[in-house]
Write an enzyme that holds these catalytic residues in place. Sequence first.
Site, mmCIF file in Angstrom:
data_model
loop_
_atom_site.group_PDB
_atom_site.id
_atom_site.type_symbol
_atom_site.label_atom_id
_atom_site.label_comp_id
_atom_site.label_asym_id
_atom_site.label_seq_id
_atom_site.Cartn_x
_atom_site.Cartn_y
_atom_site.Cartn_z
ATOM 1 N N SER A 72 7.177 -16.089 -46.208
ATOM 2 C CA SER A 72 8.483 -16.358 -46.866
ATOM 3 C C SER A 72 9.193 -15.163 -47.022
ATOM 4 O O SER A 72 8.701 -14.043 -46.377
ATOM 5 C CB SER A 72 8.252 -16.731 -48.377
ATOM 6 O OG SER A 72 7.715 -15.680 -49.292
ATOM 7 N N LYS A 73 10.397 -15.085 -47.500
ATOM 8 C CA LYS A 73 11.341 -14.048 -47.197
ATOM 9 C C LYS A 73 10.881 -12.753 -47.892
ATOM 10 O O LYS A 73 10.934 -11.639 -47.631
ATOM 11 C CB LYS A 73 12.541 -14.225 -48.110
ATOM 12 C CG LYS A 73 13.618 -13.533 -47.765
ATOM 13 C CD LYS A 73 14.465 -13.685 -46.437
ATOM 14 C CE LYS A 73 15.036 -12.547 -45.965
ATOM 15 N NZ LYS A 73 15.169 -12.515 -44.548
ATOM 16 N N ARG A 74 9.877 -13.009 -48.760
ATOM 17 C CA ARG A 74 9.240 -11.822 -49.680
ATOM 18 C C ARG A 74 8.595 -11.076 -48.442
ATOM 19 O O ARG A 74 8.113 -10.040 -48.820
ATOM 20 C CB ARG A 74 8.108 -12.475 -50.528
ATOM 21 C CG ARG A 74 8.038 -12.074 -51.971
ATOM 22 C CD ARG A 74 7.458 -13.016 -52.711
ATOM 23 N NE ARG A 74 6.704 -14.217 -52.268
ATOM 24 C CZ ARG A 74 5.162 -14.145 -51.829
ATOM 25 N NH1 ARG A 74 4.600 -13.024 -51.719
ATOM 26 N NH2 ARG A 74 4.824 -15.168 -51.336
ATOM 27 N N GLY A 86 9.288 -10.210 -45.730
ATOM 28 C CA GLY A 86 10.018 -9.502 -44.790
ATOM 29 C C GLY A 86 10.784 -10.418 -43.886
ATOM 30 O O GLY A 86 11.181 -11.708 -44.354
#
Length: 470
Positions: free
Chosen positions: A241-243, A245
Amino acid sequence: MNTPVVTRFAPSPTGFLHIGGARTALFNYLYARGRGGKFLLRIEDTDRVRYTPAATDAILQGLSWLGLAHDGEVVSQHDQAPRHVEVAHALLEKGAAFKCFATQEEIEAFRETARAEGRSTLYRSPWRDADPATHPDAPFVVRIKAPDGGQTVIRDAVQGDVIIDNAQLDDMILLRSDGSPVYMLAVVVDDHDMGVTHVIRGDDHLNNAARQMMIYHGMGWDVPVWAHIPLIHGADGKKLSKRHGALGAEEYQKMGFPAAGMRNYLTRLGWSHGDDEFFTDAQARDWFDLDGIRKSPAQFDLKKLENICGQHIAASDDAALRQEIESYLDAAGLAELTSEQANGLERAMYCLKERAKTFPEILDKAEFILTARPIVPEEKAQKHLDAVSRGILSELTPHLQDASWSRETLEEVLNGFAAARDTKFGKLAGPLRAALAGRAVTPSVFDMMLVLGRDETLARLRDAASGTEA
Ligand code: GLU
């Protein structure tokens, strides 16, 4: 004769090419290319509310960067809608689908009763076996008739046989009450019409496969080979996920990773060929198969990506790297190189590409050739240009004046000059780096001299020798 392999990548246009999607595309591409087959591209653009042409362009751009050229025209799923409707009607005629007149309230009531009785809330319509003569003149949806009892077996090339109790299947809607086709129908019709023989896609679609199978069976169509690949996870084992990177392929392009390295890394992400980590495109094409796809999720590891990219950069041809770096600058929105700079970069490439993992690293090392005189030393280099060092540089310059400009001679001259002063070449390196590049850390002094050439080297040495202390 075996049917030729046809694979497809069928992204929903979300505005970027997800890194997981890029890997799915790559697997389909390699599988087809390794077998003389076709790799098709279909944009699943049925959600017109969210659809924009720019979202499709972003996917095309990502695929183009990765060099995953598709065969034939891009298929727009939305454009096939009339055909999807036609198939729903064919299913009606075959008795595999039916018109359902149940109202929202009736469906809700069915669910509530099912919940209260602890039964499955999956909808089975009372209209599935109704005599058309009893049909009211009212709005209806078209539903597939889910199989009664028994099991559906998905023979998956990655997951093995996946057995689903048919009780878990509902009378899925094919056409909404406004007559528009649903996505699940569109996928099956498109895959069939495009002649797709192998569907390699994320395992988040595994549940859909059982539902899609109902349509294949209803039409009497051959089911393609399905290969549902585990999704990519981050280093913490959670779904990417965006977390974690960057999620879009274009972000890696803008970070300056070479496409060949990215392809190699993504191919290895969830697929293996023995212990091979580094391979060429040709090897990937020859080796890629469905047997090598792992059942457990792969973890995205930036360090491994960097490592593989470094190996690809080191193995690349200098002229090709120059071109790729020019494209990278363009993609990243950075200033383009003048032709003089680009030529210098290519001449220097042999000494820049060792140990560089990305294009920005190469460009950083290339600073000495990209910057024109006068070289303004950075602070760390400045201390190598004190009065004593400047004196040494001005003494050295005449020795280089007539030296032949080869590595051997330059080494001889510099080592001889150092020995005559009872010192080591290492002592000369700092002032030379500062004079030639304005930096304390640079490629080897000899490489810089060779790349810059005699005139430019001497000019930079003179500049530094005659400079004043900061
Ligand atoms: N459009 C779907 C997605 O982007 C893929 C559907 C499929 O591969 O069948 O997840």
